[in-house]
Design a protein around this motif. Structure first.
Motif, mmCIF file in Angstrom:
data_model
loop_
_atom_site.group_PDB
_atom_site.id
_atom_site.type_symbol
_atom_site.label_atom_id
_atom_site.label_comp_id
_atom_site.label_asym_id
_atom_site.label_seq_id
_atom_site.Cartn_x
_atom_site.Cartn_y
_atom_site.Cartn_z
ATOM 1 N N PHE A 266 56.173 55.086 -2.119
ATOM 2 C CA PHE A 266 57.163 55.814 -2.919
ATOM 3 C C PHE A 266 56.419 56.701 -3.917
ATOM 4 O O PHE A 266 56.137 56.313 -5.045
ATOM 5 C CB PHE A 266 58.117 54.827 -3.594
ATOM 6 C CG PHE A 266 59.078 54.209 -2.627
ATOM 7 C CD1 PHE A 266 60.349 54.731 -2.446
ATOM 8 C CD2 PHE A 266 58.692 53.122 -1.843
ATOM 9 C CE1 PHE A 266 61.223 54.180 -1.513
ATOM 10 C CE2 PHE A 266 59.551 52.566 -0.917
ATOM 11 C CZ PHE A 266 60.825 53.099 -0.753
ATOM 12 N N ASP A 267 56.118 57.903 -3.444
ATOM 13 C CA ASP A 267 55.255 58.830 -4.179
ATOM 14 C C ASP A 267 56.012 59.894 -4.956
ATOM 15 O O ASP A 267 55.429 60.579 -5.799
ATOM 16 C CB ASP A 267 54.308 59.546 -3.202
ATOM 17 C CG ASP A 267 53.279 58.622 -2.588
ATOM 18 O OD1 ASP A 267 53.244 57.440 -2.966
ATOM 19 O OD2 ASP A 267 52.511 59.095 -1.722
ATOM 20 N N ASN A 268 57.309 60.078 -4.664
ATOM 21 C CA ASN A 268 58.063 61.182 -5.271
ATOM 22 C C ASN A 268 58.572 60.766 -6.648
ATOM 23 O O ASN A 268 59.779 60.623 -6.883
ATOM 24 C CB ASN A 268 59.221 61.584 -4.359
ATOM 25 C CG ASN A 268 59.821 62.918 -4.749
ATOM 26 O OD1 ASN A 268 59.340 63.590 -5.661
ATOM 27 N ND2 ASN A 268 60.874 63.316 -4.063
ATOM 28 N N LEU A 269 57.620 60.576 -7.563
ATOM 29 C CA LEU A 269 57.931 60.109 -8.906
ATOM 30 C C LEU A 269 57.978 61.291 -9.860
ATOM 31 O O LEU A 269 57.037 62.096 -9.919
ATOM 32 C CB LEU A 269 56.884 59.095 -9.364
ATOM 33 C CG LEU A 269 56.630 57.922 -8.400
ATOM 34 C CD1 LEU A 269 55.561 56.995 -8.972
ATOM 35 C CD2 LEU A 269 57.915 57.164 -8.122
ATOM 36 N N LEU A 270 59.062 61.389 -10.614
ATOM 37 C CA LEU A 270 59.271 62.544 -11.493
ATOM 38 C C LEU A 270 58.878 62.276 -12.933
ATOM 39 O O LEU A 270 58.873 63.186 -13.759
ATOM 40 C CB LEU A 270 60.745 62.969 -11.438
ATOM 41 C CG LEU A 270 61.331 63.230 -10.044
ATOM 42 C CD1 LEU A 270 62.760 63.727 -10.157
ATOM 43 C CD2 LEU A 270 60.477 64.209 -9.264
ATOM 44 N N GLY A 271 58.561 61.029 -13.242
ATOM 45 C CA GLY A 271 58.169 60.683 -14.602
ATOM 46 C C GLY A 271 58.854 59.414 -15.062
ATOM 47 O O GLY A 271 59.592 58.774 -14.312
ATOM 48 N N HIS A 272 58.614 59.056 -16.324
ATOM 49 C CA HIS A 272 59.211 57.848 -16.887
ATOM 50 C C HIS A 272 59.794 58.138 -18.261
ATOM 51 O O HIS A 272 59.444 59.133 -18.912
ATOM 52 C CB HIS A 272 58.175 56.722 -16.974
ATOM 53 C CG HIS A 272 57.079 56.994 -17.973
ATOM 54 N ND1 HIS A 272 55.935 57.694 -17.649
ATOM 55 C CD2 HIS A 272 56.953 56.675 -19.293
ATOM 56 C CE1 HIS A 272 55.160 57.792 -18.701
ATOM 57 N NE2 HIS A 272 55.755 57.181 -19.732
#
Length: 472
Positions: free
Chosen positions: A337-343
C-alpha cells in the motif's frame, strides 16, 4: 557460518541472513532494507546473493532495492519470470557464499517457481533448508494461490507438491534443519505451528502432510480441504514482486508528509482517499474523524489492511498515535500500500483542536451486554473465524467472519439493532468502523469481545478444543 532468522510477527514471516567468511546471502527480505544494510555493515561482509523462494503473495519483498544498493544478484528457481535482471537458476545449481554452499532444489506445487534452498556447510554436510512456502512447521503451502497463473487446478498443483516434498525434501537427512518462510498467522497455509524452526525428522513425525505411506490422492484431498479464499491483495503483491516497485524511501517520504487539519480535510475531499486510523480501539471509539476506518497498529495490522482494503492503489491518509507514523507507513508498504498522501500532524488531537466534526462508536461492556441482551430474540453477530466460533460461542449468535464483511454487510437490515463482537475487541472495532462508514449505526460493539463475555452468565455452547477442529 552464521544464520539469523529475522522474524516479523505482524506478517508471520521469516527472512534469513547468512554469513560465511566475509560474504553474505539474504533469503526472502522484507520491503524495508535498512536493517539488512545495517547488519552487513556491522559484520563487515559483502552481500553476494539475494535468494527468493518464490513470488510472494502476502508481502512485498525488498529484493530489487537491496540488489541496487549492494550489487548482489537476485536468484530465483526454475520457471520464474521477473521483469528485472535476476539469475533464473537450474535445479541442483550450486552457489558459493564464503565456505558454504547453497544448492537449488526446485520444489513446485505452492507455485510453479517455488524453490527450496539447501545449505551445505564447509564440511560438505547437508545442514539446513530454507523451504519458503513449500514446507512449513506442521503444514505445507496451499496449492491454490497460483492456479490462475499456472492454468492448473489446485488439485493438479497439490499433486505436484506431493512429489516435490517426497522426492526433494523427505529424502534429506532427518537432522537437516527446516527454516520456513512463515509461521502461525499467515494466510499461506492452514494449520501452521507457532514454532518457526524444526527438522526434517520432526516434520516426518508430526506434519500431517509428510506422514509415511500417504498416497498422492490422500495428500491432494487433505491439503485442499478447508482452504479459505485468499485475501484480495495477494495477486497484486505477486505482480509487484515480479515487476519491481518504487523505492521504500519514496513511499516513506510521501507518507511522512505532515498535514494540518485543513490540509488533511482538503486532501480527503479532493482525492477520495481512505482515512485510516491506526490508534487503539479504546481511543478510536471515543472519537474519530467521520468515515475513517480503524485498523490498530498494535494488532495484525498489515494482513487486515490487505484483506479489507484489498486495492493496493487506494489513496490513503493516515491518522496515527503521535510517534507511530513511520511504523505505520513501513507496515503498509510491506503489503504494497504505497499510495500514501500523508498523515495528520499531531494526530487526532489536532483534529479536535481545529473544531472539526468528530464521530463515536457505541461500545458497551460485556456486563452491559449480558444485562440487556435477550438470547433468541436479540441479534448477535460473532465476527471471529469459523474455527473460533465452532470451539465456543454465545447461543443463537450468528457467525460472520470479519474477513468476509464486504460480502455480508449488504445483508444487514439498517432498521434492526444488533450486537457485534470478536475475541477481544480488535476486530470488532474494525468491523464497527466499516459499518458506520457505510451508514450503519444500528449496533452496539462489545468491549473485550468473547473473552469478556465468557465470564458472564450468558449461555454458551460446550467448549471444543480448536486443535481438534483444525485437525492439528
Amino acid at each position: 557460518m552464521q544464520i539469523e532468522q529475522i522474524y516479523t510477527g505482524c506478517l508471520a514471516q521469516g527472512a534469513y541472513y547468512i554469513t560465511s567468511n566475509g560474504e553474505a546471502a539474504i533469503i526472502d527480505p522484507l520491503r524495508e532494507i535498512q536493517p539488512y544494510l545495517d547488519r552487513l555493515e556491522r559484520d563487515k561482509v559483502k552481500l553476494k546473493y539475494i535468494f527468493e523462494t518464490h513470488f510472494h503473495a502476502d508481502f512485498v519483498s525488498g529484493h530489487v532495492d537491496l540488489s541496487q544498493q549492494t550489487g548482489a544478484k537476485i536468484v530465483y528457481g526454475p520457471t520464474a519470470n521477473p521483469t528485472f535482471d535476476a539469475i533464473i537458476a537450474e535445479d541442483n545449481q550450486i552457489f558459493k557464499i564464503g565456505n558454504i554452499t547453497i544448492k537449488v532444489l526446485h520444489t513446485p506445487g505452492h507455485t510453479m517457481e517455488s524453490t527450496t534452498f539447501l545449505l551445505i556447510d564447509k564440511n560438505d554436510k547437508d545442514y539446513a533448508i530454507f523451504s519458503g512456502d513449500t514446507l512449513f512447521i506442521g503444514d505445507v503451502g496451499r496449492p491454490d494461490l497460483a492456479q490462475k497463473a499456472a492454468t492448473m487446478t489446485q488439485e493438479q498443483l497439490a499433486a505436484i507438491l506431493f512429489h516435490s516434498l517426497r522426492d526433494k525434501i523427505m529424502t534429506l537427512g532427518d537432522d537437516v534443519i527446516v527454516y520456513p518462510a512463515h509461521g502461525a498467522g499467515s494466510a499461506c497455509g492452514k494449520n501452521m505451528s507457532k514454532e518457526t524452526v524444526s527438522t526434517i525428522g520432526e516434520q516426518k513425525q508430526h506434519n500431517y502432510a509428510l506422514r509415511a505411506n500417504m498416497t498422492e490422492a490422500e495428500f491432494v484431498i487433505e491439503v485442499t480441504d478447508g482452504l479459505l479464499p485468499p485475501p484480495a491483495y495477494f495477486g497484486m503483491n505477486v505482480a509487484m514482486n515480479k515487476s519491481g516497485i518504487p523505492s521504500f524511501e519514496n513511499v516513506l517520504n510521501n507518507g511522512m508528509k505532515a498535514l494540518n487539519a485543513s490540509e488533511f480535510e482538503v486532501a480527503a475531499d479532493e482525492t477520495g482517499a481512505l482515512i485510516l486510523d491506526t490508534r487503539n480501539s479504546s481511543d478510536f471509539y471515543k472519537g474519530h474523524i467521520p468515515q475513517s476506518i480503524n485498523i490498530g497498529i498494535s494488532g495484525d495490522f498489515a494482513p487486515w489492511v490487505g484483506a479489507l482494503i484489498a486495492d493496493v492503489n487506494q489513496p490513503i491518509l493516515i491518522v496515527s498515535e503521535v510517534g507511530k507514523e513511520e511504523e505505520t507507513i513501513t507496515r503498509l508498504s510491506r503489503v504494497g500500500f504505497d499510495n500514501l498522501l500523508g498523515h495528520l500532524k499531531g494526530g487526532f488531537e489536532t483534529w479536535i483542536n481545529s473544531g472539526k466534526e468528530t464521530d463515536t462508536i457505541k461500545r458497551i461492556t460485556a456486563e452491559q451486554f449480558a444485562g440487556e441482551v435477550k438470547i433468541g430474540e436479540s441479534k448477535i453477530i460473532d465476527i471471529r473465524k469459523e474455527s473460533e466460533y465452532s470451539a465456543e460461542h454465545i447461543e443463537e449468535a450468528y457467525n460472520k467472519p470479519l474477513a468476509y464483511i464486504n460480502d455480508w454487510i449488504k445483508n444487514i437490515n439498517p432498521q434492526e439493532h444488533f450486537y457485534i463482537h470478536c475475541a477481544a475487541g480488535y476486530r470488532s472495532m474494525i468491523a464497527a468502523s466499516i459499518l458506520q462508514a457505510r451508514g450503519y449505526r444500528n449496533f452496539s460493539e462489545i468491549e473485550g469481545g468473547f473473552n469478556a463475555i465468557s465470564k458472564t452468565p450468558l449461555p454458551k455452547t460446550d467448549f471444543v478444543c480448536q486443535s481438534k477442529i483444525l485437525k492439528i
